[in-house]
Design an enzyme around this catalytic site. Structure first.
Site, PDB file in Angstrom:
ATOM      1  N   LYS A   1       7.670 -25.859 -17.350  1.00 56.61           N
ATOM      2  CA  LYS A   1       6.860 -26.982 -16.849  1.00 56.61           C
ATOM      3  C   LYS A   1       6.651 -28.058 -17.909  1.00 56.61           C
ATOM      4  CE  LYS A   1       4.827 -24.803 -12.836  1.00 56.61           C
ATOM      5  NZ  LYS A   1       3.686 -24.163 -12.173  1.00 56.61           N
TER       6      LYS A   1
ATOM      7  N   ARG B   1       5.773 -15.812 -13.062  1.00 60.50           N
ATOM      8  CA  ARG B   1       6.766 -16.471 -12.191  1.00 60.50           C
ATOM      9  C   ARG B   1       7.686 -17.323 -13.061  1.00 60.50           C
ATOM     10  NH1 ARG B   1       7.345 -21.313  -9.563  1.00 60.50           N
ATOM     11  NH2 ARG B   1       8.183 -21.232  -7.455  1.00 60.50           N
TER      12      ARG B   1
HETATM   13  N1  HH2 Z   1       4.704 -23.453  -9.442  1.00 59.19           N
HETATM   14  C1  HH2 Z   1       5.621 -24.087  -8.692  1.00 59.19           C
HETATM   15  C2  HH2 Z   1       5.888 -23.650  -7.377  1.00 59.19           C
HETATM   16  N2  HH2 Z   1       5.251 -22.580  -6.856  1.00 59.19           N
HETATM   17  N3  HH2 Z   1       3.696 -20.824  -7.083  1.00 59.19           N
HETATM   18  C3  HH2 Z   1       2.783 -20.182  -7.812  1.00 59.19           C
HETATM   19  N4  HH2 Z   1       2.133 -19.126  -7.310  1.00 59.19           N
HETATM   20  N5  HH2 Z   1       2.465 -20.575  -9.096  1.00 59.19           N
HETATM   21  C4  HH2 Z   1       3.053 -21.661  -9.676  1.00 59.19           C
HETATM   22  O1  HH2 Z   1       2.709 -22.004 -10.826  1.00 59.19           O
HETATM   23  C5  HH2 Z   1       4.041 -22.371  -8.921  1.00 59.19           C
HETATM   24  C6  HH2 Z   1       4.339 -21.918  -7.599  1.00 59.19           C
HETATM   25  C7  HH2 Z   1       6.360 -25.246  -9.238  1.00 59.19           C
HETATM   26  O2  HH2 Z   1       7.517 -24.826  -9.933  1.00 59.19           O
HETATM   27  P1  HH2 Z   1       8.978 -24.798  -9.314  1.00 59.19           P
HETATM   28  O3  HH2 Z   1       9.050 -23.934  -8.100  1.00 59.19           O
HETATM   29  O4  HH2 Z   1       9.916 -24.428 -10.397  1.00 59.19           O
HETATM   30  O5  HH2 Z   1       9.279 -26.308  -8.958  1.00 59.19           O
HETATM   31  P2  HH2 Z   1       9.253 -27.165  -7.612  1.00 59.19           P
HETATM   32  O6  HH2 Z   1       7.853 -27.167  -7.069  1.00 59.19           O
HETATM   33  O7  HH2 Z   1       9.697 -28.557  -8.054  1.00 59.19           O
HETATM   34  O8  HH2 Z   1      10.211 -26.537  -6.638  1.00 59.19           O
END
Ligand code: HH2
Length: 290
Positions: free
Chosen positions: A232, A267
């Site tokens: 992040k 995660r």
């Molecule tokens: N962060 C993201 C998405 N889902 N779920 C949980 N429980 N906790 C988190 O910190 C979290 C999450 C964002 O990261 P990512 O899926 O890599 O990116 P994007 O939202 O751009 O798909």
């Protein structure tokens, strides 16, 4: 003489459908974004075949859970129409559930997406909007899936516009504790409810670092704790690195810190690297316990 042997501490469990995940070591949730626009892996696994392949390789690398998402919630992102989100995640979830003996999670804010995923065998609903939607609560009460209740300030579109807290840790913990009580009152068993501070969701770098430093305060609520910090932006700010794919070392450091200070499920995008780092923690902690 002959005093009684103290009872072994009860094993903590996170109940997720047919799975009872024991939390005696940190678990790894592998991220699988079936999206064209996720901040780190957007577009790489947008086709069902490549996504299923990626899910299998995350499992082979040692993930304990695969988290499948069809909507990017990166700062500034627009909501995705429900039918499109369903068409992205469903074929992937169905294929992974049949091919792997491990819990598959759906990362969604939409009750219709969650319901479809559960029908196809998902065991966890990961809701970044923290079960704000009464229809999500109703769905949760009517199933036996594990839940991830995450804290997010506002909506992805605007959450990074000058987020403000008087005490970010107290406010996030209060919110999550209230949501957990609300879900229990609706009929969700306590052992199904995991809490997540929502790193990067309406938080500055200082807020994110403070939430991690004081993670034990969230862990003290007694629920399984999920932490998502992988690649992040705040890691980039600490490390001076604009490219998400070059934030792996910072992400692993954050994963190790989280696991030591109360995180139960981490995660991550980089499963193999994180699994190796967390295995070292477990080995060091267990040394001499034989
Ligand atoms: N962060 C993201 C998405 N889902 N779920 C949980 N429980 N906790 C988190 O910190 C979290 C999450 C964002 O990261 P990512 O899926 O890599 O990116 P994007 O939202 O751009 O798909």
């Amino acid at each position: 003489m002959g005093g009684t042997v103290p009872p072994a501490p009860a094993t903590r469990v996170w109940r997720c459908g047919a799975y009872a995940l024991t939390l005696d070591r940190p678990l790894v949730m592998g991220i699988l974004n079936v999206t064209p626009d996720s901040f780190s892996d957007g577009g790489r696994y947008a086709e069902p075949l490549s996504a299923v392949e990626r899910g299998r390789s995350l499992a082979a690398a040692g993930a304990d859970i695969i988290d499948v998402g069809g909507e990017s919630t990166r700062p500034g992102s627009d909501a995705v129409p429900v039918p499109l989100e369903i068409s992205r995640v469903l074929p992937v979830i169905a294929a992974l559930v049949h091919g792997l003996d491990m819990p598959v999670s759906v990362d969604t804010r939409r009750p219709d997406v969650a319901a479809a995923a559960l029908r196809d065998g998902a065991s966890i609903v990961n809701d970044v909007s923290g079960f704000r939607d009464p229809a999500m609560v109703e769905l949760a009460a009517g199933c036996d899936a594990g839940l991830v209740v995450m804290h997010m300030l506002g909506e992805p579109k605007t959450m990074q516009v000058e987020p403000h807290y008087d005490d970010v840790v107290a406010e996030v913990c209060d919110y999550l504790a209230r949501q957990a009580v609300m879900l229990e009152a609706a009929g969700v068993a306590r052992e199904r409810i995991a809490l997540d501070p929502g790193i990067g969701f309406g938080k500055t770098t200082a807020h994110n670092l403070e939430l991690l430093r004081r993670l034990p305060e969230l862990a003290a609520l007694g629920h399984p704790v999920v932490v998502g910090l992988s690649r992040k932006r705040f890691i980039g700010e600490v490390a001076g690195e604009v490219r998400p794919d070059r934030r792996v070392a910072g992400s692993v450091a954050g994963a190790v810190f989280s696991a030591l200070y109360g995180g139960d499920v981490i995660r991550v995008h980089d499963v193999a690297e994180t699994v190796q780092a967390l295995a070292m923690i477990t080995a060091i902690e267990e040394a001499g316990h034989d």
